[in-house]
Design an enzyme around this catalytic site. Structure first.
Site, short mmCIF file in Angstrom:
data_model
loop_
_atom_site.label_atom_id
_atom_site.label_comp_id
_atom_site.label_asym_id
_atom_site.label_seq_id
_atom_site.Cartn_x
_atom_site.Cartn_y
_atom_site.Cartn_z
N SER A 190 0.90 -1.22 -0.02
CA SER A 190 -0.10 0.14 -0.02
C SER A 190 0.98 1.39 -0.30
O SER A 190 1.98 1.07 0.51
CB SER A 190 -0.80 0.04 1.09
OG SER A 190 -1.55 1.41 1.57
N TYR A 203 -2.22 -0.81 10.65
CA TYR A 203 -2.32 -1.19 9.18
C TYR A 203 -0.98 -0.65 8.58
O TYR A 203 -0.46 -1.28 7.56
CB TYR A 203 -3.56 -0.56 8.55
CG TYR A 203 -3.59 -0.81 6.96
CD1 TYR A 203 -4.23 -2.04 6.56
CD2 TYR A 203 -3.20 0.23 5.96
CE1 TYR A 203 -4.44 -2.10 5.13
CE2 TYR A 203 -3.49 0.10 4.51
CZ TYR A 203 -3.90 -1.14 4.27
OH TYR A 203 -4.07 -1.40 3.04
N LYS A 207 2.23 -2.85 6.44
CA LYS A 207 2.64 -2.75 4.90
C LYS A 207 4.04 -2.43 4.89
O LYS A 207 4.68 -3.00 4.07
CB LYS A 207 1.59 -1.55 4.42
CG LYS A 207 0.16 -2.00 4.14
CD LYS A 207 -0.08 -3.23 3.71
CE LYS A 207 -1.43 -3.66 3.05
NZ LYS A 207 -1.69 -4.67 2.50
N SER A 239 -13.36 -0.11 -2.15
CA SER A 239 -13.50 -1.45 -1.65
C SER A 239 -14.38 -1.64 -0.29
O SER A 239 -14.60 -0.22 0.34
CB SER A 239 -11.99 -2.06 -1.34
OG SER A 239 -11.54 -1.48 -0.01
#
Ligand SMILES: *[C@@H]1O[C@H](CO)[C@@H](O)[C@H](O)[C@H]1NC(C)=O
Length: 323
Positions: A190, A203, A207, A239
């Site tokens: 990401s 998160y 990544k 998404s």
């Protein structure tokens, strides 16, 4: 002579700047999208396994992939019904694709014991595997840094990093044993793996960890030219990854004060197309996002000092108020 060289250099940088300020992917990827190997010829007859294929980027990607001649696709995620839906829609997109060219293989990424049997099932069905696209990920917490419980950090690393590393190790062993055959590991990281996004821990660090794992691996494989590693770094994409995310206080992210505006979000189809082009051209890393994300990322990567100064000002406008 000097003028000619200066002119060429200036022209080159003007073109780069033009692409930088206009394209929805990095310059190198953009050039390959326009002039590189096309997706259709690179993926023809290949077996491609996509995890996290039941929605978002994974779904967008397989719906592009099914247009390729004789491609075999393995769809993995937890939810079987959703995978069946994606499979049906894929076969609707390309009516001449054979029904048995798309395999639904549901399993839970954090159930590590299911990884080897899953690979065996792929090999048994299609006789080989050429490309693994690891896309399974969750967003986890969206909260003030100090509010998230450590259990959520651990759970997210388990899903976003360790489960994926385990599956890739198993597949890499398979690639190494398949002498003379090309193998490709593509990992959906990401833009959040390239600079520290506020409120988006753990998160963001998951990544970063993925980038570390796979950059090391890529360098380890330099002598073995038949196995490739591609890191795909999308920015915000349409998404449902945020749907189940919670804030530190247990509130749903979607309804919280952290919620992002849906402007400047890339469609899953476009993201899938860029990802496939990056893999088709064996790019080492590819960035994709609508403006204004990429100019910032160039700055963060190539002018980190300047970026730090700019974000010190910018973040004052972006971050929510201190409690
Ligand atoms: C659909 O699938 C068939 C069979 O694999 C293939 O020949 C054809 O090129 C594909 N593409 C499209 C756009 O239908």
């Amino acid at each position: 002579m000097l003028e000619l060289i200066a002119g060429l250099v200036l022209g080159f940088w003007t073109i780069c700047l033009g692409i930088l300020l206009w394209a929805d992917c990095d310059i190198w990827t953009f050039m390959h999208l326009k002039f590189g190997n096309d997706i259709a010829s690179r993926f023809e007859g290949k077996v491609v396994w996509v995890t996290g294929a039941s929605s978002g980027i994974g779904e967008g990607l397989v719906k592009e992939l099914v247009k390729v001649k004789n491609v075999k696709i393995v769809l993995s995620a937890r939810r079987k019904e959703e995978l069946e839906r994606v499979r049906k829609e894929c076969l609707g997109i390309n009516k001449s694709a054979r029904p048995d060219s798309v395999l639904v293989l549901p399993f839970d990424m954090v159930d590590y014991d299911s990884h080897t049997p899953a690979l065996e099932k792929v090999i048994k069905t299609f006789g080989k595997l050429n490309v693994l696209i690891s896309n399974a990920a969750a967003m986890g917490q969206y909260a003030f840094w100090e509010e998230a419980p450590i259990s959520s950090d651990k759970a997210l690393f388990d899903l976003n990093v360790f489960s994926l590393v385990n599956l890739n190790r198993i597949v890499l062993n398979y690639f190494k044993n398949e002498r003379g055959r090309q193998g490709h590991l593509a990992v959906v990281s990401s833009l959040a793996g390239k600079f520290g996004v506020p409120y988006l821990t753990p998160y963001t660090p998951t990544k970063y960890a993925l980038n570390g794992y796979f950059e090391s691996l890529r360098n380890e494989l330099r002598k073995m030219e038949r196995i490739h590693v591609t890191l795909l770094c999308p920015g915000p994409v349409v998404s449902n990854i945020g749907d189940n995310a919670m804030t530190g206080t247990g509130e749903k992210f979607k309804n919280s004060k952290f919620s992002i505006k849906p402007s400047n979000i890339m469609t899953a189809a476009r993201c899938g197309e860029i990802c496939l082009a990056a893999i088709a051209n064996k790019l080492e890393e590819s960035w994709m996002a609508p403006l204004p994300n990429l100019p910032f990322l160039y700055l963060a990567t190539y002018q980190p000092f300047l970026f730090a100064k700019i974000s010190a000002i910018l973040m004052k406008y972006l971050v929510v108020e201190e409690k």
